[in-house]
Write a protein that holds these residues in place. Structure first.
Motif, mmCIF file in Angstrom:
data_model
loop_
_atom_site.group_PDB
_atom_site.id
_atom_site.type_symbol
_atom_site.label_atom_id
_atom_site.label_comp_id
_atom_site.label_asym_id
_atom_site.label_seq_id
_atom_site.Cartn_x
_atom_site.Cartn_y
_atom_site.Cartn_z
ATOM 1 N N ALA A 64 -6.313 5.200 -5.672
ATOM 2 C CA ALA A 64 -6.523 5.421 -4.241
ATOM 3 C C ALA A 64 -7.417 4.340 -3.649
ATOM 4 N N ARG A 65 -8.429 3.901 -4.408
ATOM 5 C CA ARG A 65 -9.293 2.827 -3.932
ATOM 6 C C ARG A 65 -8.534 1.498 -3.937
ATOM 7 N N GLU B 42 -4.675 -2.679 1.527
ATOM 8 C CA GLU B 42 -4.562 -2.742 2.987
ATOM 9 C C GLU B 42 -5.437 -3.851 3.550
ATOM 10 N N ARG B 43 -6.624 -4.056 2.959
ATOM 11 C CA ARG B 43 -7.484 -5.162 3.373
ATOM 12 C C ARG B 43 -6.867 -6.504 3.003
ATOM 13 N N PRO C 100 0.816 -1.220 0.000
ATOM 14 C CA PRO C 100 0.000 0.000 0.000
ATOM 15 C C PRO C 100 0.850 1.271 0.000
ATOM 16 N N ARG D 174 1.205 4.112 -3.097
ATOM 17 C CA ARG D 174 0.968 5.551 -2.872
ATOM 18 C C ARG D 174 2.151 6.370 -3.385
ATOM 19 N N GLN E 108 -6.550 1.218 -0.777
ATOM 20 C CA GLN E 108 -7.390 0.819 0.351
ATOM 21 C C GLN E 108 -7.655 -0.684 0.326
ATOM 22 N N ASP E 109 -7.925 -1.198 -0.862
ATOM 23 C CA ASP E 109 -8.169 -2.636 -0.989
ATOM 24 C C ASP E 109 -6.905 -3.438 -0.665
ATOM 25 N N ASP F 108 -17.840 -3.866 -2.054
ATOM 26 C CA ASP F 108 -16.911 -4.344 -1.036
ATOM 27 C C ASP F 108 -15.902 -5.342 -1.580
#
Length: 316
Positions: free
Chosen positions: A170-171, A177-178, A17, A21, A174-175, A273
């Motif tokens: 950016a999305r 990180e999951r 992640p 970035r 986030q994914d 999700d």
């Protein structure tokens, strides 16, 4: 035996992640090395880098940025005309890539994306994007490859050429990180065989997932375009065997896998999700580490592999 938390490969997987970035923040600094809108581009690499080239070529062309082909560097069609050749090479020393850049130098614009600025690719290409923050100690590529694709996705996004249905980076971060923290399914952890499937740009991810599993764990894996699954590969699926899909599922695929008793794994799609396909690749990387350690292998030092393939008697 090492553990997921302690292996160097695991640390590098978990850093993705952040490196994604940083890649997005770096786009403006690397435009000289990246394709311009409307250029006819060939993207080349070897192994993992070739699979990232395949994914990017589909993203770029389907997003309207320009005609784009992808080749293993050794298979580049020298009789074909391009406006730019873009090479992906983590080490900057891979023989086939350097040979190709040397051969086309002065006849076509060339760019490269690498992790190491102290290597021959810096002079072999006209312009170079150095992602040294994504370099790796492990022989098996994880974060460098995905960070390259993150950079290229961010570039397309900045130029309003991201294909419909592909999420903003950016999305995807986030994914990612999951994907690092969510538990892997026991059915996947205990499987004996894996068939990775993809459509469009995610076919390159499927190829890469299969390669990661073979490199790190010596696992029995295959990879195909998703619509080709019914044309033979389904015959290998059954109890204890996984069909893992990156991207949207063809109609009826899940039912077909269930019918033959296979395990269906799909973490990406249209649902709000669901994981971005590039983030889903992180799950496959984690699985490769788990299987390697379960079999007593060191994921940082895979069998029969080196960081870069350098051949004697090359042209470069």
């Amino acid at each position: 035996m090492t553990t997921f938390e302690s292996s160097r490969t695991s640390v590098e997987i978990a850093s993705q992640p952040d490196t994604w970035r940083r890649a997005a923040e770096s786009v403006a600094h690397f435009t000289d090395a990246l394709p311009r809108r409307g250029e006819r581009v060939a993207v080349v690499g070897c192994g993992t880098s070739w699979f990232m080239a395949l994914a990017y070529a589909e993203l770029r062309e389907s997003g309207g940025h320009g005609e784009t082909d992808a080749f293993a560097a050794s298979e580049f069609p020298h009789g074909r005309s391009y406006d730019r050749v873009l090479a992906i090479t983590r080490s900057g020393t891979t023989t086939e890539v350097l040979d190709l850049l040397t051969r086309v130098k002065g006849t076509v614009a060339t760019g490269a994306i690498t992790a190491d600025p102290a290597t021959p690719v810096m002079t072999a290409a006209d312009a170079v994007a150095v992602l040294d923050f994504a370099d790796e100690q492990s022989v098996v590529q994880t974060r460098f490859a995905t960070t390259v694709l993150a950079l290229l996705r961010a570039h397309l996004e900045a130029e309003n050429a991201l294909p419909a249905g592909v999420r903003p980076l950016a999305r995807a971060v986030q994914d990612a990180e999951r994907a690092i923290t969510e538990p892997l399914s026991p059915a996947v952890l205990d499987a004996e065989q894996f068939t990775f499937l993809g459509t469009g740009w995610t076919y390159g991810l499927a190829l890469e997932a299969g390669l990661k599993m073979r490199e790190a764990a010596g696992a029995w894996t295959e990879a195909y375009p998703a619509m080709e699954y019914r044309h033979g590969p389904i015959s290998i699926t059954g109890p204890g065997r996984v069909a893992w899909l990156f991207g949207d599922a063809p109609h009826g695929l899940a039912d077909d896998i269930a019918r033959v008793g296979g395990v269906y794994s799909a973490a990406s799609g249209d649902a709000s999700d669901a994981l971005d396909p590039l983030a889903d690749l992180i799950r496959a990387q984690r699985l490769a580490v788990h299987l390697a350690e379960a079999r007593g292998y060191d994921p940082d030092r895979p069998r029969n592999l080196t960081r870069s393939v350098i051949l004697e008697g090359s042209e470069a």
